[in-house]
Design a protein around this motif. Structure first.
Motif, PDB file in Angstrom:
ATOM      1  N   LEU A 224       8.060  11.561  11.784  1.00  0.00           N
ATOM      2  CA  LEU A 224       9.405  11.784  11.252  1.00  0.00           C
ATOM      3  C   LEU A 224       9.384  11.855   9.730  1.00  0.00           C
ATOM      4  N   ALA A 225       8.583  11.005   9.081  1.00  0.00           N
ATOM      5  CA  ALA A 225       8.500  11.031   7.616  1.00  0.00           C
ATOM      6  C   ALA A 225       8.019  12.400   7.135  1.00  0.00           C
ATOM      7  N   ARG A 226       6.980  12.916   7.785  1.00  0.00           N
ATOM      8  CA  ARG A 226       6.454  14.238   7.404  1.00  0.00           C
ATOM      9  C   ARG A 226       7.490  15.327   7.701  1.00  0.00           C
ATOM     10  N   GLU A 227       8.148  15.212   8.835  1.00  0.00           N
ATOM     11  CA  GLU A 227       9.154  16.215   9.221  1.00  0.00           C
ATOM     12  C   GLU A 227      10.275  16.288   8.193  1.00  0.00           C
ATOM     13  N   TYR A 228      10.773  15.131   7.746  1.00  0.00           N
ATOM     14  CA  TYR A 228      11.867  15.122   6.766  1.00  0.00           C
ATOM     15  C   TYR A 228      11.414  15.712   5.427  1.00  0.00           C
ATOM     16  N   HIS A 229      10.199  15.339   5.005  1.00  0.00           N
ATOM     17  CA  HIS A 229       9.693  15.884   3.738  1.00  0.00           C
ATOM     18  C   HIS A 229       9.554  17.401   3.822  1.00  0.00           C
ATOM     19  N   ASP A 230       9.036  17.874   4.964  1.00  0.00           N
ATOM     20  CA  ASP A 230       8.715  19.288   5.087  1.00  0.00           C
ATOM     21  C   ASP A 230       9.919  20.164   5.389  1.00  0.00           C
ATOM     22  N   GLU A 231      11.074  19.567   5.628  1.00  0.00           N
ATOM     23  CA  GLU A 231      12.281  20.378   5.849  1.00  0.00           C
ATOM     24  C   GLU A 231      12.574  21.241   4.623  1.00  0.00           C
ATOM     25  N   THR A 232      12.297  20.691   3.429  1.00  0.00           N
ATOM     26  CA  THR A 232      12.630  21.413   2.194  1.00  0.00           C
ATOM     27  C   THR A 232      11.402  21.843   1.405  1.00  0.00           C
TER      28      THR A 232
ATOM     29  N   ALA B  80       0.833  -1.201   0.000  1.00  0.00           N
ATOM     30  CA  ALA B  80       0.000   0.000   0.000  1.00  0.00           C
ATOM     31  C   ALA B  80       0.870   1.255   0.000  1.00  0.00           C
ATOM     32  N   LEU B  81       1.957   1.240   0.768  1.00  0.00           N
ATOM     33  CA  LEU B  81       2.840   2.410   0.795  1.00  0.00           C
ATOM     34  C   LEU B  81       3.544   2.575  -0.554  1.00  0.00           C
ATOM     35  N   SER B  82       3.952   1.463  -1.170  1.00  0.00           N
ATOM     36  CA  SER B  82       4.612   1.544  -2.483  1.00  0.00           C
ATOM     37  C   SER B  82       3.675   2.158  -3.520  1.00  0.00           C
ATOM     38  N   LYS B  83       2.405   1.781  -3.477  1.00  0.00           N
ATOM     39  CA  LYS B  83       1.408   2.331  -4.395  1.00  0.00           C
ATOM     40  C   LYS B  83       1.247   3.828  -4.164  1.00  0.00           C
ATOM     41  N   ALA B  84       1.165   4.220  -2.886  1.00  0.00           N
ATOM     42  CA  ALA B  84       1.050   5.646  -2.566  1.00  0.00           C
ATOM     43  C   ALA B  84       2.282   6.408  -3.018  1.00  0.00           C
ATOM     44  N   ARG B  85       3.443   5.799  -2.896  1.00  0.00           N
ATOM     45  CA  ARG B  85       4.697   6.450  -3.309  1.00  0.00           C
ATOM     46  C   ARG B  85       4.701   6.696  -4.813  1.00  0.00           C
ATOM     47  N   PHE B  86       4.279   5.668  -5.575  1.00  0.00           N
ATOM     48  CA  PHE B  86       4.282   5.830  -7.032  1.00  0.00           C
ATOM     49  C   PHE B  86       3.250   6.851  -7.485  1.00  0.00           C
ATOM     50  N   GLU B  87       2.161   6.949  -6.722  1.00  0.00           N
ATOM     51  CA  GLU B  87       1.094   7.891  -7.077  1.00  0.00           C
ATOM     52  C   GLU B  87       1.338   9.278  -6.486  1.00  0.00           C
ATOM     53  N   PHE B  88       2.461   9.479  -5.826  1.00  0.00           N
ATOM     54  CA  PHE B  88       2.825  10.748  -5.191  1.00  0.00           C
ATOM     55  C   PHE B  88       1.747  11.216  -4.209  1.00  0.00           C
TER      56      PHE B  88
ATOM     57  N   PHE C  24       2.985  21.137  -2.137  1.00  0.00           N
ATOM     58  CA  PHE C  24       3.957  20.079  -2.423  1.00  0.00           C
ATOM     59  C   PHE C  24       3.503  18.706  -1.907  1.00  0.00           C
ATOM     60  N   LYS C  25       2.346  18.669  -1.221  1.00  0.00           N
ATOM     61  CA  LYS C  25       1.814  17.370  -0.780  1.00  0.00           C
ATOM     62  C   LYS C  25       1.177  16.623  -1.947  1.00  0.00           C
ATOM     63  N   SER C  26       1.010  17.318  -3.081  1.00  0.00           N
ATOM     64  CA  SER C  26       0.489  16.645  -4.279  1.00  0.00           C
ATOM     65  C   SER C  26       1.477  16.745  -5.441  1.00  0.00           C
ATOM     66  N   ALA C  27       2.677  17.278  -5.177  1.00  0.00           N
ATOM     67  CA  ALA C  27       3.693  17.408  -6.224  1.00  0.00           C
ATOM     68  C   ALA C  27       4.233  16.047  -6.636  1.00  0.00           C
ATOM     69  N   HIS C  28       4.539  15.896  -7.908  1.00  0.00           N
ATOM     70  CA  HIS C  28       5.047  14.616  -8.408  1.00  0.00           C
ATOM     71  C   HIS C  28       6.574  14.588  -8.376  1.00  0.00           C
ATOM     72  N   PHE C  29       7.118  15.042  -7.294  1.00  0.00           N
ATOM     73  CA  PHE C  29       8.561  14.989  -7.081  1.00  0.00           C
ATOM     74  C   PHE C  29       8.835  15.360  -5.631  1.00  0.00           C
TER      75      PHE C  29
ATOM     76  N   TRP D  68       1.515  11.859  -0.930  1.00  0.00           N
ATOM     77  CA  TRP D  68       2.427  12.048   0.196  1.00  0.00           C
ATOM     78  C   TRP D  68       1.745  11.814   1.534  1.00  0.00           C
ATOM     79  N   ASN D  69       0.536  12.304   1.702  1.00  0.00           N
ATOM     80  CA  ASN D  69      -0.150  12.136   2.989  1.00  0.00           C
ATOM     81  C   ASN D  69      -0.409  10.664   3.301  1.00  0.00           C
ATOM     82  N   GLU D  70      -0.710   9.867   2.277  1.00  0.00           N
ATOM     83  CA  GLU D  70      -0.911   8.438   2.503  1.00  0.00           C
ATOM     84  C   GLU D  70       0.414   7.757   2.842  1.00  0.00           C
ATOM     85  N   GLN D  71       1.502   8.202   2.227  1.00  0.00           N
ATOM     86  CA  GLN D  71       2.823   7.679   2.593  1.00  0.00           C
ATOM     87  C   GLN D  71       3.103   7.940   4.068  1.00  0.00           C
ATOM     88  N   PHE D  72       2.832   9.167   4.505  1.00  0.00           N
ATOM     89  CA  PHE D  72       3.070   9.488   5.904  1.00  0.00           C
ATOM     90  C   PHE D  72       2.214   8.609   6.811  1.00  0.00           C
TER      91      PHE D  72
END
Length: 445
Positions: free
Chosen positions: A392-400, A370-378, A406-411, A380-384
């Motif tokens: 921690l996952a959200r914190e690392y993403h949001d550092e930059t 399920a996480l891999s699918k969310a990752r490929f579909e960008f 950017f929660k729906s950005a494809h990169f 981000w909130n489902e990945q978190f």
């Protein structure tokens, strides 16, 4: 007196605790009952704690691989508030059980507050509190002191206890050539008592009496490995396996009296010896659940021992260990704080989950997929959400890239918009469907 879980299972009864565990594990209640009856599974559920906040769980090869977090004060630092903070962190991040290893002051109050607040089973090493009450002089211990302490902690609601019954007087000479000697605190204390009195281990000699106390409250034995290796150089030696043979003798004695039992395993083991150690324990101890302390696969990483041990823990779980005792970054260095507990629990949740996937447990990989699918579909909130540590996952993403857009950005900030392989793969799929790709591949040959 009501039946213990193993007595009820052997009588063909499915207890409410077995039902609860079966639902949590997605197992048939009959399977849980049969595994408990065979001694391959334990349900650490002191009758006193059951009357409080405890939510029953099971430990065994047929269930998910579990993890334990150690907390507890020392003579140097921490109080009840600090230990409750660590308890809450351990449970929040996914510990299945927690051991209170307090060795300082006010142990009774700290443990009472921990048990009252905990929905997960609580374990202890009774010799620590007994030693504190003897003023630190193990030589003054009489067998009744220990029996009284075990009963005292059972009355408090402790669900499982580590007792070093398998260290015998005739084993001690086997440790003289070791690099780190006897590293188990309980094992070293019992060894010192035996040398001081030139007598056999009183915990071994009073094993049946201890079993009767365990049975009365349905406290699960955690037969301690007092001669476990404390470094790679001492792993898999004669002392370790001499004690293991005694633990193999004590397992059926415990079952006969009606007490549940699991067996503790080594703490420092080279990678190439882990599988052998686990399978040897399962054979010698008649399939009783194996509770592994680590194991650390290298000795050169103080400050990172949660990583070195999680490597060994994943391998041990794959080989058949039923529960993994976490190690924090502070191992060998100091008393862990809340953040150390968090890091240790997450490292071991990874190890236990990897072991479940490797063992092919049904449904174990669902979250990964399920996480891999969310990752490929960008997404981000489902990945978190699916992460072991969403914060921690959200914190690392949001550092930059902290903005909501950017929660729906494809990169992400690692590859940027032009170099993201998954975005490029999306573009490829839009340019040509699967059948066309097959045709292009065939025409190129």
């Amino acid at each position: 007196m009501s039946l213990t879980q193993i007595e009820a299972a052997r009588a063909g009864e499915i207890t409410p605790e077995m039902e609860f565990c079966a639902k949590r594990e997605c197992l048939a209640p009959e399977l849980v009952r049969d595994e408990v009856a065979a001694g391959r599974m334990v349900i650490p559920a002191n009758k006193v704690h059951l009357a409080g906040r405890l939510e029953p769980m099971c430990i065994g090869i047929a269930a998910c691989c579990k993890i334990n977090a150690n907390i507890g004060n020392s003579a140097v630092t921490s109080d009840a508030g600090g230990e409750l903070e660590k308890l809450h962190a351990a449970i929040h991040f996914g510990a299945d059980t927690v051991m209170d290893l307090s060795t300082g002051k006010d142990i009774d109050r700290i443990r009472r507050e921990i048990i009252d607040a905990s929905p997960v089973p609580i374990g202890t090493v009774p010799i620590y509190q007994m030693l504190e009450e003897l003023g630190g002089h193990i030589e003054d211990m009489k067998p009744q002191h220990f029996l009284d302490m075990v009963e005292h902690q059972a009355k408090q609601g402790v669900d499982y206890m580590t007792v070093h019954c398998g260290v015998l007087l005739e084993h001690l000479h086997l440790t003289t050539g070791r690099v780190t000697g006897i590293v188990s605190r309980g094992g070293s204390l019992i060894a010192k008592w035996m040398i001081a009195h030139r007598k056999q281990n009183p915990l071994y000699e009073h094993f049946d009496e201890l079993c009767e106390i365990m049975r009365q409250y349905d406290v699960t034995w955690s037969l301690g490995d007092g001669l476990r290796p404390g470094c790679l150089a001492d792993a898999s030696d004669a002392a370790q396996f001499a004690e293991l043979d005694v633990l193999g003798e004590l397992v059926p004695r415990s079952w006969k009296i009606g007490a549940q039992v699991m067996v503790e395993g080594p703490g420092h083991v080279p990678m190439d010896q882990i599988d052998m150690n686990v399978k040897k324990q399962i054979e010698i101890c008649h399939g009783a659940p194996f509770y592994v302390l680590g194991p650390l696969v290298t000795d050169i990483a103080p400050g990172y021992d949660h990583i070195t041990s999680a490597i060994g823990a994943a391998m041990a779980g794959w080989s058949g260990a039923a529960m993994l005792c976490y190690v924090t970054p502070k191992e060998h260095l100091g008393l862990p704080n809340r953040n150390d507990v968090r890091q240790g629990v997450i490292a071991y949740k990874i190890a236990a989950h990897a072991a479940d996937v490797a063992r092919g447990r049904p449904g174990a990989r669902d979250r990964d997929d399920a996480l891999s699918k969310a990752r490929f579909e960008f997404d981000w909130n489902e990945q978190f959400r699916l992460s072991l540590d969403p914060e921690l996952a959200r914190e690392y993403h949001d550092e930059t890239l902290p903005q909501d857009t950017f929660k729906s950005a494809h990169f992400c900030s690692m590859c940027g918009p032009k170099y993201c392989s998954m975005k490029i793969t999306e573009d490829i799929r839009k340019m040509a469907d699967g059948e066309e790709l097959v045709a292009l591949g065939a025409s190129s040959r």
